[in-house]
Design an enzyme around this catalytic site. Structure first.
Site, PDB file in Angstrom:
ATOM      1  N   GLY A 283       0.760  -1.246   0.000  1.00  0.00           N
ATOM      2  CA  GLY A 283       0.000   0.000   0.000  1.00  0.00           C
ATOM      3  C   GLY A 283       0.785   1.286   0.000  1.00  0.00           C
ATOM      4  O   GLY A 283       0.198   2.369  -0.110  1.00  0.00           O
TER       5      GLY A 283
ATOM      6  N   GLU B 111       3.868  -6.792   1.544  1.00  0.00           N
ATOM      7  CA  GLU B 111       3.370  -7.117   0.199  1.00  0.00           C
ATOM      8  C   GLU B 111       3.310  -5.894  -0.708  1.00  0.00           C
ATOM      9  O   GLU B 111       2.234  -5.522  -1.180  1.00  0.00           O
ATOM     10  CB  GLU B 111       1.949  -7.682   0.294  1.00  0.00           C
ATOM     11  CG  GLU B 111       1.785  -8.913   1.132  1.00  0.00           C
ATOM     12  CD  GLU B 111       0.314  -9.299   1.298  1.00  0.00           C
ATOM     13  OE1 GLU B 111      -0.566  -8.417   1.288  1.00  0.00           O
ATOM     14  OE2 GLU B 111       0.044 -10.488   1.433  1.00  0.00           O
ATOM     15  N   PRO B 112       4.421  -5.237  -0.970  1.00  0.00           N
ATOM     16  CA  PRO B 112       4.350  -4.061  -1.839  1.00  0.00           C
ATOM     17  C   PRO B 112       4.071  -4.440  -3.293  1.00  0.00           C
ATOM     18  O   PRO B 112       4.573  -5.461  -3.778  1.00  0.00           O
ATOM     19  CB  PRO B 112       5.739  -3.438  -1.709  1.00  0.00           C
ATOM     20  CG  PRO B 112       6.637  -4.575  -1.343  1.00  0.00           C
ATOM     21  CD  PRO B 112       5.803  -5.541  -0.543  1.00  0.00           C
TER      22      PRO B 112
ATOM     23  N   ARG C 289       2.606  -1.566  -6.001  1.00  0.00           N
ATOM     24  CA  ARG C 289       2.834  -0.297  -6.680  1.00  0.00           C
ATOM     25  C   ARG C 289       4.239   0.276  -6.442  1.00  0.00           C
ATOM     26  O   ARG C 289       4.919   0.694  -7.384  1.00  0.00           O
ATOM     27  CB  ARG C 289       1.800   0.718  -6.180  1.00  0.00           C
ATOM     28  CG  ARG C 289       1.830   2.046  -6.899  1.00  0.00           C
ATOM     29  CD  ARG C 289       0.925   3.056  -6.167  1.00  0.00           C
ATOM     30  NE  ARG C 289      -0.386   2.545  -5.899  1.00  0.00           N
ATOM     31  CZ  ARG C 289      -1.413   2.552  -6.748  1.00  0.00           C
ATOM     32  NH1 ARG C 289      -1.258   3.073  -7.942  1.00  0.00           N
ATOM     33  NH2 ARG C 289      -2.588   2.059  -6.399  1.00  0.00           N
TER      34      ARG C 289
ATOM     35  N   TYR D 147      -9.808   6.142 -11.510  1.00  0.00           N
ATOM     36  CA  TYR D 147      -9.561   6.722 -10.177  1.00  0.00           C
ATOM     37  C   TYR D 147      -9.258   8.217 -10.234  1.00  0.00           C
ATOM     38  O   TYR D 147      -8.740   8.768  -9.258  1.00  0.00           O
ATOM     39  CB  TYR D 147      -8.334   6.079  -9.518  1.00  0.00           C
ATOM     40  CG  TYR D 147      -8.241   4.579  -9.498  1.00  0.00           C
ATOM     41  CD1 TYR D 147      -9.182   3.815  -8.802  1.00  0.00           C
ATOM     42  CD2 TYR D 147      -7.184   3.927 -10.120  1.00  0.00           C
ATOM     43  CE1 TYR D 147      -9.047   2.436  -8.751  1.00  0.00           C
ATOM     44  CE2 TYR D 147      -7.050   2.548 -10.064  1.00  0.00           C
ATOM     45  CZ  TYR D 147      -7.990   1.815  -9.387  1.00  0.00           C
ATOM     46  OH  TYR D 147      -7.856   0.453  -9.330  1.00  0.00           O
TER      47      TYR D 147
ATOM     48  N   CYS E  31     -13.789   5.329 -27.725  1.00  0.00           N
ATOM     49  CA  CYS E  31     -15.059   6.000 -27.963  1.00  0.00           C
ATOM     50  C   CYS E  31     -15.810   6.236 -26.654  1.00  0.00           C
ATOM     51  O   CYS E  31     -16.863   5.654 -26.412  1.00  0.00           O
ATOM     52  CB  CYS E  31     -15.886   5.142 -28.919  1.00  0.00           C
ATOM     53  SG  CYS E  31     -17.454   5.893 -29.319  1.00  0.00           S
TER      54      CYS E  31
ATOM     55  N   TYR F 277      -0.582  -1.376 -12.153  1.00  0.00           N
ATOM     56  CA  TYR F 277      -1.998  -1.270 -12.511  1.00  0.00           C
ATOM     57  C   TYR F 277      -2.152  -0.542 -13.856  1.00  0.00           C
ATOM     58  O   TYR F 277      -3.112   0.188 -14.071  1.00  0.00           O
ATOM     59  CB  TYR F 277      -2.794  -0.589 -11.380  1.00  0.00           C
ATOM     60  CG  TYR F 277      -2.503  -1.230 -10.039  1.00  0.00           C
ATOM     61  CD1 TYR F 277      -2.949  -2.526  -9.771  1.00  0.00           C
ATOM     62  CD2 TYR F 277      -1.739  -0.584  -9.071  1.00  0.00           C
ATOM     63  CE1 TYR F 277      -2.648  -3.150  -8.569  1.00  0.00           C
ATOM     64  CE2 TYR F 277      -1.429  -1.204  -7.867  1.00  0.00           C
ATOM     65  CZ  TYR F 277      -1.887  -2.486  -7.622  1.00  0.00           C
ATOM     66  OH  TYR F 277      -1.580  -3.106  -6.435  1.00  0.00           O
TER      67      TYR F 277
HETATM   68  C1  LIG Z   1      -3.197  -5.019  -3.966  1.00  0.00           C
HETATM   69  C2  LIG Z   1      -2.665  -5.666  -2.769  1.00  0.00           C
HETATM   70  C3  LIG Z   1      -1.361  -5.393  -2.344  1.00  0.00           C
HETATM   71  C4  LIG Z   1      -0.465  -4.385  -3.022  1.00  0.00           C
HETATM   72  O1  LIG Z   1      -0.899  -3.073  -2.885  1.00  0.00           O
HETATM   73  P1  LIG Z   1       0.010  -1.872  -3.433  1.00  0.00           P
HETATM   74  O2  LIG Z   1      -0.758  -0.666  -3.104  1.00  0.00           O
HETATM   75  O3  LIG Z   1       0.163  -2.072  -4.886  1.00  0.00           O
HETATM   76  O4  LIG Z   1       1.316  -1.947  -2.711  1.00  0.00           O
HETATM   77  C5  LIG Z   1      -0.873  -6.087  -1.263  1.00  0.00           C
HETATM   78  N1  LIG Z   1      -1.646  -6.987  -0.598  1.00  0.00           N
HETATM   79  C6  LIG Z   1      -2.914  -7.262  -0.974  1.00  0.00           C
HETATM   80  C7  LIG Z   1      -3.693  -8.260  -0.218  1.00  0.00           C
HETATM   81  C8  LIG Z   1      -3.464  -6.602  -2.055  1.00  0.00           C
HETATM   82  O5  LIG Z   1      -4.718  -6.854  -2.411  1.00  0.00           O
END
Ligand SMILES: *Cc1c(COP(=O)(O)O)cnc(C)c1O
Length: 430
Positions: free
Chosen positions: A243, A285-286, A288, A327, A354, A383
């Site tokens: 995140g 869990e990065p 982005r 977004y 279109c 994304y």
């Molecule tokens: C999408 C997601 C992430 C990654 O989020 P980023 O904002 O891209 O870092 C990590 N864990 C889970 C469970 C997700 O759904």
């Protein structure tokens, strides 16, 4: 405009990883995604170092949905990355790319019976999103005479400063189990013979530009960890999700780094596990923040028009990069063949789709533009291609990867044949 060091301007042309974007567009055609593998590896190492210098037992799981190209997964696998996978497809890709099964976590709020069977068969840890899912998973493991290790996805009920469509830890979110119900979920899992609850997982949202919410989520998680430890759960990993945001507005957004993140979050984690008397692995869990700035989307100007506004009509639209339409996301744009010309004129950069919402970049000061110019949309690595479509029957564009001085396709451009390949002719039309 501030640029990360893999983007440079030489002879008025934008370069990525030393390669001239104008030359790349000529060689491979447009639209074209171009990714610096070196940049992705650099970002991964920064995460790994920032976290493991503060706590030795760390796993960095790449959120595969951000950009699922096998070449990217392979590059990260080589560095020891695991992956957060959100579907059977992502699971297959992560394994194909050489990621170790024990470094994968199967996430998702709506896993199918086939998803659960696959996780059991491959020995993948599952982040369980509901008690109902727990029962289905237990049954699937029992049928296969296996034991599946699990975490529960916690909903920490946190407000986070980001776009509502990418806030995933709100009390009202569809993801996870309300944090107050987590101990009961573990009690139940402890009595199930074919599931072994060893992890705790959360993910509070995406594109978060302040590290404070991550620390608050970690506090909630550590409180739950204490309760679970007292109940007799032997926690082997605590996964704080992804995140971390990136500065899409290069000159004005805050730019928290993996180091900032680790400095904020690891102390909370360490205080928590000390209070529990346990030493579980710390997982993150990065998505982005590993891949977004590695990639530019190159798109050719088809025409310009002065109407209600000055429009620049380019050959890539929300079929290839949906974030602005979906977004209201901001992406910096640079005229790649006039990268140091004065920003004299305001333009709205629009795609070929279109739909009136097909706007890549509204109201930007750019150099004078003419048909044939090349526009680079920056920070398109997360994304971007991953959310592309064939809408308007447009074949998806190729993707190019750069490693050192080497350049190669990591995906060929689709053809019209690819669009029709899966279509069938019903018998009455034969
Ligand atoms: C999408 C997601 C992430 C990654 O989020 P980023 O904002 O891209 O870092 C990590 N864990 C889970 C469970 C997700 O759904």
């Amino acid at each position: 405009m501030k640029l990360p060091h893999h983007l440079t301007i030489k002879n008025s042309h934008l370069h990525i990883n030393g390669q001239d974007c104008v030359a790349l567009a000529e060689k491979y055609g447009t639209p074209l995604y171009v990714t610096s593998e070196d940049r992705i590896c650099e970002q991964f190492r920064r995460y790994k170092t920032a976290l493991s210098s503060r706590y030795p037992k760390v796993q960095v799981l790449y959120a595969a949905k951000a950009n699922g190209n096998l070449s990217i997964l392979r590059a990260l696998a080589k560095l020891g990355a695991g992956a957060d996978v959100f579907s059977s497809g992502e699971l297959h890709c992560a394994l194909d790319a050489g990621m170790a099964p024990e470094k994968l976590l199967f996430n998702g709020s709506s896993k199918s019976p086939a998803d659960l069977r696959l996780a059991v068969e491959k020995g993948i840890k599952v982040s369980v999103d509901s008690l109902d899912e727990l029962h289905h998973l237990d049954a699937a493991a029992k049928a296969a005479a296996k034991v599946v290790t699990i975490a529960f996805r916690v909903n920490p009920a946190l407000e986070v400063p980001t776009h509502p469509k990418i806030a995933t830890g709100l009390a009202t979110s569809k993801f996870g189990i309300p944090y107050k119900e987590i101990p009961a979920a573990y009690s139940e899992a402890l009595t199930s013979e074919n599931v072994k609850p060893v992890g705790l997982h959360c993910h509070i949202g995406s594109q978060i530009l302040d590290t404070e919410p991550f620390a608050r989520a970690a506090e909630v998680m550590m409180r739950i960890a204490k309760e679970l430890t007292e109940m007799g759960v032997a926690l082997e990993f605590i996964d704080l999700g992804g995140g971390l945001g990136i500065p899409y507005h290069h000159d004005t957004d805050p730019a928290p780094t993996p180091e900032d993140y680790a400095a904020k979050v690891v102390p909370v984690f360490k205080a928590g596990i000390e209070a529990c008397g346990i030493t579980p692995e710390l997982w993150v869990e990065p998505g982005r923040s590993l891949v977004a700035d590695s990639t530019v989307l190159l798109t050719r100007v088809n025409s310009t028009k002065s109407a209600h506004k000055r429009f620049v009509n380019v050959d890539a639209g929300f079929n290839l990069l949906i974030r602005p339409a979906m977004y209201d996301a901001y992406h910096e744009v640079i005229v790649a063949n006039k990268a140091d010309a004065p920003l004299s004129t305001e333009y709205t950069v629009t795609g070929p789709i279109c739909e009136s919402g097909d706007i890549l970049a509204p109201d930007r000061k750019l150099p004078q533009i003419a048909a044939g110019d090349l526009i680079a949309v920056l920070d398109a690595g997360a994304y971007g291609f991953a959310m592309s479509s064939q809408y308007n029957s447009r074949p998806r564009c190729p993707e190019v990867l750069i490693h050192g001085k080497q350049v190669a396709l990591m995906r060929r451009g689709e053809t019209i044949g690819d669009i029709t390949a899966a279509m069938e002719r019903p018998p009455w039309q034969r």
